[in-house]
Design a protein around this motif. Structure first.
Motif, PDB file in Angstrom:
ATOM      1  N   THR A 168      -6.204  28.369 -15.278  1.00 51.99           N
ATOM      2  CA  THR A 168      -5.587  28.173 -13.950  1.00 51.99           C
ATOM      3  C   THR A 168      -5.577  26.699 -13.590  1.00 51.99           C
ATOM      4  O   THR A 168      -4.560  26.154 -13.114  1.00 51.99           O
ATOM      5  N   ARG A 169      -6.693  26.065 -13.808  1.00 50.78           N
ATOM      6  CA  ARG A 169      -6.745  24.637 -13.491  1.00 50.78           C
ATOM      7  C   ARG A 169      -5.781  23.851 -14.368  1.00 50.78           C
ATOM      8  O   ARG A 169      -5.137  22.906 -13.910  1.00 50.78           O
ATOM      9  N   ALA A 170      -5.675  24.265 -15.637  1.00 53.03           N
ATOM     10  CA  ALA A 170      -4.753  23.563 -16.539  1.00 53.03           C
ATOM     11  C   ALA A 170      -3.307  23.736 -16.090  1.00 53.03           C
ATOM     12  O   ALA A 170      -2.502  22.793 -16.159  1.00 53.03           O
ATOM     13  N   VAL A 171      -2.974  24.938 -15.619  1.00 51.59           N
ATOM     14  CA  VAL A 171      -1.605  25.166 -15.126  1.00 51.59           C
ATOM     15  C   VAL A 171      -1.319  24.261 -13.935  1.00 51.59           C
ATOM     16  O   VAL A 171      -0.253  23.636 -13.836  1.00 51.59           O
ATOM     17  N   LEU A 172      -2.271  24.185 -13.034  1.00 51.45           N
ATOM     18  CA  LEU A 172      -2.062  23.342 -11.845  1.00 51.45           C
ATOM     19  C   LEU A 172      -1.928  21.875 -12.221  1.00 51.45           C
ATOM     20  O   LEU A 172      -1.102  21.142 -11.657  1.00 51.45           O
ATOM     21  N   LYS A 173      -2.754  21.454 -13.170  1.00 53.99           N
ATOM     22  CA  LYS A 173      -2.669  20.043 -13.575  1.00 53.99           C
ATOM     23  C   LYS A 173      -1.372  19.749 -14.294  1.00 53.99           C
ATOM     24  O   LYS A 173      -0.870  18.619 -14.258  1.00 53.99           O
ATOM     25  N   ALA A 174      -0.836  20.775 -14.961  1.00 54.72           N
ATOM     26  CA  ALA A 174       0.398  20.560 -15.726  1.00 54.72           C
ATOM     27  C   ALA A 174       1.644  20.684 -14.860  1.00 54.72           C
ATOM     28  O   ALA A 174       2.747  20.413 -15.343  1.00 54.72           O
ATOM     29  N   ALA A 175       1.475  21.096 -13.627  1.00 52.95           N
ATOM     30  CA  ALA A 175       2.648  21.238 -12.755  1.00 52.95           C
ATOM     31  C   ALA A 175       3.323  19.887 -12.600  1.00 52.95           C
ATOM     32  O   ALA A 175       2.642  18.852 -12.448  1.00 52.95           O
ATOM     33  N   PRO A 176       4.649  19.867 -12.672  1.00 60.53           N
ATOM     34  CA  PRO A 176       5.353  18.582 -12.590  1.00 60.53           C
ATOM     35  C   PRO A 176       5.057  17.854 -11.286  1.00 60.53           C
ATOM     36  O   PRO A 176       4.996  18.470 -10.222  1.00 60.53           O
ATOM     37  N   HIS A 177       4.873  16.568 -11.412  1.00 56.33           N
ATOM     38  CA  HIS A 177       4.652  15.737 -10.221  1.00 56.33           C
ATOM     39  C   HIS A 177       5.989  15.261  -9.689  1.00 56.33           C
ATOM     40  O   HIS A 177       6.785  14.691 -10.433  1.00 56.33           O
ATOM     41  N   ARG A 178       6.197  15.504  -8.457  1.00 54.64           N
ATOM     42  CA  ARG A 178       7.435  15.043  -7.820  1.00 54.64           C
ATOM     43  C   ARG A 178       7.286  13.578  -7.461  1.00 54.64           C
ATOM     44  O   ARG A 178       6.343  13.200  -6.767  1.00 54.64           O
ATOM     45  N   ARG A 179       8.212  12.808  -7.934  1.00 56.19           N
ATOM     46  CA  ARG A 179       8.201  11.401  -7.548  1.00 56.19           C
ATOM     47  C   ARG A 179       8.911  11.251  -6.220  1.00 56.19           C
ATOM     48  O   ARG A 179       9.795  12.038  -5.864  1.00 56.19           O
ATOM     49  N   ALA A 180       8.525  10.239  -5.505  1.00 55.94           N
ATOM     50  CA  ALA A 180       9.163  10.000  -4.205  1.00 55.94           C
ATOM     51  C   ALA A 180      10.652   9.736  -4.418  1.00 55.94           C
ATOM     52  O   ALA A 180      11.027   8.909  -5.261  1.00 55.94           O
ATOM     53  N   PRO A 181      11.511  10.445  -3.718  1.00 56.41           N
ATOM     54  CA  PRO A 181      12.955  10.262  -3.928  1.00 56.41           C
ATOM     55  C   PRO A 181      13.458   8.905  -3.455  1.00 56.41           C
ATOM     56  O   PRO A 181      14.557   8.493  -3.828  1.00 56.41           O
ATOM     57  N   ARG A 182      12.686   8.240  -2.650  1.00 56.86           N
ATOM     58  CA  ARG A 182      13.064   6.905  -2.174  1.00 56.86           C
ATOM     59  C   ARG A 182      11.792   6.179  -1.770  1.00 56.86           C
ATOM     60  O   ARG A 182      10.699   6.774  -1.757  1.00 56.86           O
ATOM     61  N   LEU A 240       0.828  -1.206   0.000  1.00 57.38           N
ATOM     62  CA  LEU A 240       0.000   0.000   0.000  1.00 57.38           C
ATOM     63  C   LEU A 240       0.866   1.262   0.000  1.00 57.38           C
ATOM     64  O   LEU A 240       0.540   2.265  -0.650  1.00 57.38           O
ATOM     65  N   VAL A 241       1.962   1.197   0.728  1.00 60.09           N
ATOM     66  CA  VAL A 241       2.877   2.349   0.757  1.00 60.09           C
ATOM     67  C   VAL A 241       3.398   2.639  -0.644  1.00 60.09           C
ATOM     68  O   VAL A 241       3.419   3.793  -1.101  1.00 60.09           O
ATOM     69  N   LEU A 242       3.810   1.595  -1.332  1.00 67.15           N
ATOM     70  CA  LEU A 242       4.354   1.787  -2.685  1.00 67.15           C
ATOM     71  C   LEU A 242       3.302   2.366  -3.631  1.00 67.15           C
ATOM     72  O   LEU A 242       3.626   3.106  -4.560  1.00 67.15           O
ATOM     73  N   ALA A 243       2.061   2.005  -3.383  1.00 62.72           N
ATOM     74  CA  ALA A 243       0.999   2.491  -4.268  1.00 62.72           C
ATOM     75  C   ALA A 243       0.746   3.989  -4.084  1.00 62.72           C
ATOM     76  O   ALA A 243       0.351   4.675  -5.035  1.00 62.72           O
ATOM     77  N   TYR A 244       0.960   4.496  -2.880  1.00 61.12           N
ATOM     78  CA  TYR A 244       0.570   5.883  -2.611  1.00 61.12           C
ATOM     79  C   TYR A 244       1.731   6.792  -2.234  1.00 61.12           C
ATOM     80  O   TYR A 244       1.504   7.955  -1.911  1.00 61.12           O
ATOM     81  N   GLN A 245       2.943   6.293  -2.259  1.00 58.57           N
ATOM     82  CA  GLN A 245       4.040   7.130  -1.768  1.00 58.57           C
ATOM     83  C   GLN A 245       4.315   8.321  -2.687  1.00 58.57           C
ATOM     84  O   GLN A 245       4.678   9.395  -2.206  1.00 58.57           O
ATOM     85  N   ASP A 246       4.143   8.150  -3.997  1.00 53.61           N
ATOM     86  CA  ASP A 246       4.375   9.284  -4.890  1.00 53.61           C
ATOM     87  C   ASP A 246       3.371  10.409  -4.630  1.00 53.61           C
ATOM     88  O   ASP A 246       3.741  11.587  -4.545  1.00 53.61           O
ATOM     89  N   MET A 247       2.116  10.035  -4.530  1.00 52.82           N
ATOM     90  CA  MET A 247       1.089  11.038  -4.258  1.00 52.82           C
ATOM     91  C   MET A 247       1.318  11.690  -2.901  1.00 52.82           C
ATOM     92  O   MET A 247       1.218  12.929  -2.761  1.00 52.82           O
ATOM     93  N   ALA A 248       1.667  10.872  -1.933  1.00 53.61           N
ATOM     94  CA  ALA A 248       1.893  11.425  -0.586  1.00 53.61           C
ATOM     95  C   ALA A 248       3.064  12.398  -0.596  1.00 53.61           C
ATOM     96  O   ALA A 248       2.985  13.485  -0.001  1.00 53.61           O
ATOM     97  N   PHE A 249       4.124  12.007  -1.288  1.00 52.23           N
ATOM     98  CA  PHE A 249       5.284  12.899  -1.318  1.00 52.23           C
ATOM     99  C   PHE A 249       4.969  14.177  -2.084  1.00 52.23           C
ATOM    100  O   PHE A 249       5.371  15.280  -1.676  1.00 52.23           O
ATOM    101  N   ASN A 250       4.269  14.056  -3.186  1.00 47.26           N
ATOM    102  CA  ASN A 250       3.963  15.242  -3.988  1.00 47.26           C
ATOM    103  C   ASN A 250       3.068  16.217  -3.229  1.00 47.26           C
ATOM    104  O   ASN A 250       3.304  17.437  -3.246  1.00 47.26           O
ATOM    105  N   VAL A 251       2.069  15.683  -2.544  1.00 50.00           N
ATOM    106  CA  VAL A 251       1.201  16.562  -1.744  1.00 50.00           C
ATOM    107  C   VAL A 251       2.011  17.224  -0.633  1.00 50.00           C
ATOM    108  O   VAL A 251       1.873  18.431  -0.384  1.00 50.00           O
ATOM    109  N   SER A 252       2.873  16.446  -0.004  1.00 52.08           N
ATOM    110  CA  SER A 252       3.702  17.022   1.068  1.00 52.08           C
ATOM    111  C   SER A 252       4.601  18.121   0.520  1.00 52.08           C
ATOM    112  O   SER A 252       4.756  19.173   1.143  1.00 52.08           O
TER     113      SER A 252
END
Lengths: 203, 259
Positions: free
Chosen positions: B49-63, A21-33
């Motif tokens: 405005t909504r399009a700009v927000l949706k187009a904002a890059p998504h940060r992937r979890a660094p780990r 579950l963590v792997l499924a939501y970690q990207d969204m969680a990190f991006n929101v944070s």
């Protein structure tokens, strides 16, 4: 992925089930944070804290959307961090220069198969503009805008996440969009052409 | 072009973007959009405005944020298992304290009129000398009106010392009731058939056989009232203790709930 089955297994002590579950939501969680805190390190800490908290309180999960439930943990952790910052504001020892940091530390410049440098610059400018304007919003407006417009979450899920009625979500979102529109007009020249606002329609 | 649109219209435009309007509201807004250029401009701005927000890059979890066994809190159930216990204990202590509090105040409320006059009566009673009533098992003393006359005639202060006093006189408040005078023979008095309906007939009437020779004094503080007075001393302490426990258990429950 059967989330409820994974939750049930995690409740029985199966840590691997919870980690799925963590792997499924970690990207969204990190991006929101990150969008809430505007700081990658803090977002990393908050995300980890939120998942640990989610595991500890897993017995409180009463069904429904696990995504909304776990994002509630993330949101609460973000609020805790924002409150902590208000209590103990920190000042960097060296003057912060975002441009310098972007050039020196961004690993995107080292990638070969990434978009062109122009596209990267454009995306970075857009990201900076969005992040700047999001930070201008009050916390309660920002979280709604991030979840609905950035993450594409449903109104109902956001209502569950922040524990407010649907009407409050709609109202906050409308006001957040209005403020964001006004703010983004200040970045008109920096935005990609397809996103440039009309600059009219001031309320 | 400057426009003035209301906050409500802004919210309708925002809801319209996400298809959150009812069919009636949507039809109404579409009609206004067709009529007003400023609304159309604002709607376009909101779309952008909504399009700009949706187009904002998504940060992937660094780990990966997966939990390791040492990160998984093992004490969760131990601590949280106490939460219902402390919650129940807090509620129970609050209930006990409430009952104790009611028990202290409700009887007072029901007896309030009597208790209001009680201090005055007690003061009045204390200000006057407590009459000592002596009932005689022997025939009434000569010249004393068959035992009548009350306290002043038999009180030690007024006694001339020649009158037979069967029992030593002590302060009335400290004098316990003497069950029987062994030196006053009960058979010396002829049985009387006079019934006294006035509550004993101690002054004017003849006493009952068992009561002859007794020194009767007014007890300033009845036994039950004294017992109540003494027992009332611990009730506030118990109430306060129950309230204290209620607060303590509530704090513990909240604390363990957050862990």
């Amino acid at each position: 992925m059967d989330e409820l089955a994974l939750v049930h297994a995690a409740l029985q002590g199966d840590l691997d089930a919870f980690n799925r579950l963590v792997l499924a939501y970690q990207d969204m969680a990190f991006n929101v944070s990150y969008r809430m805190l505007s700081d990658e390190d803090a977002a990393e800490d908050v995300t980890q804290t939120a998942f640990i908290s989610a595991y500890r309180h897993l017995a409180d999960f009463r069904g429904g959307s696990f995504k909304a439930w776990v994002m509630r943990m993330v949101t609460n952790a973000c609020y805790d961090e924002l409150r902590r910052r208000q209590r103990r504001p920190t000042v960097p020892l060296t003057p912060y220069d975002p441009d310098e940091e972007e050039e020196m530390e961004s690993p995107a410049w080292l990638a070969d198969d990434s978009p062109s440098p122009e596209e990267q610059v454009s995306a970075a400018e857009l990201d900076r503009a969005v992040q700047h304007c999001l930070q201008e919003l009050p916390d309660e407006f920002r979280v709604v805008a991030v979840m609905v417009d950035v993450e594409g979450m449903d109104y109902q899920e956001v209502a569950v996440v922040i524990g407010k009625p649907l009407g409050t979500i709609k109202s906050r979102l409308a006001r957040a969009r209005l403020k964001l529109r006004d703010c983004l007009q200040g970045f008109w020249e920096l935005l990609p052409a397809k996103f440039r606002l009309s600059g009219e329609g001031q309320p | 072009m400057k426009t003035q649109i209301t906050n409500r219209e802004w919210q309708q435009l925002s809801d319209f973007l996400d298809a959150r309007l009812s069919p009636r509201e949507q039809a109404d807004l579409e009609k206004r959009l067709a009529d007003r250029a400023d609304l159309r401009v604002c709607l376009e701005d909101l779309k952008q405005t909504r399009a700009v927000l949706k187009a904002a890059p998504h940060r992937r979890a660094p780990r990966n944020f997966t939990l390791r066994p040492e990160m998984a809190p093992a004490r969760r159930k131990l601590w949280r298992g106490w939460v219902p216990t402390f919650s129940f204990a807090s509620i129970a202590a609050t209930f006990v304290a409430g009952v104790m509090l009611l028990g202290q105040f409700l009887p007072m409320a029901s007896q309030a009129p009597m208790m209001a006059s009680a201090p005055e009566a007690a003061t009045k009673e204390l200000s006057e000398p407590t009459p000592m009533i002596i009932t005689w098992g022997n025939p009434s003393p000569v010249g004393m009106g068959m035992g009548g006359g009350g306290g002043p005639e038999t009180s030690p202060g007024l006694s001339d010392g020649k009158m037979p006093v069967p029992t030593p006189v002590t302060p009335p408040t400290l004098l316990p009731a003497i069950p029987n005078q062994p030196d006053s023979p009960p058979d010396a008095v002829a049985p009387h058939t006079i019934e006294d309906n006035s509550g004993g007939g101690l002054i004017l009437g003849l006493p009952a056989e068992a009561e002859q020779g007794q020194v009767i004094t007014a007890d300033p503080l009845p036994r039950d009232a004294e017992a109540d007075h003494q027992s009332g001393g611990w009730q506030p302490w118990v109430t306060a203790g129950a309230f204290g426990l209620a607060i303590l258990f509530a704090v513990l429950a909240l604390r363990f709930r957050r862990r």
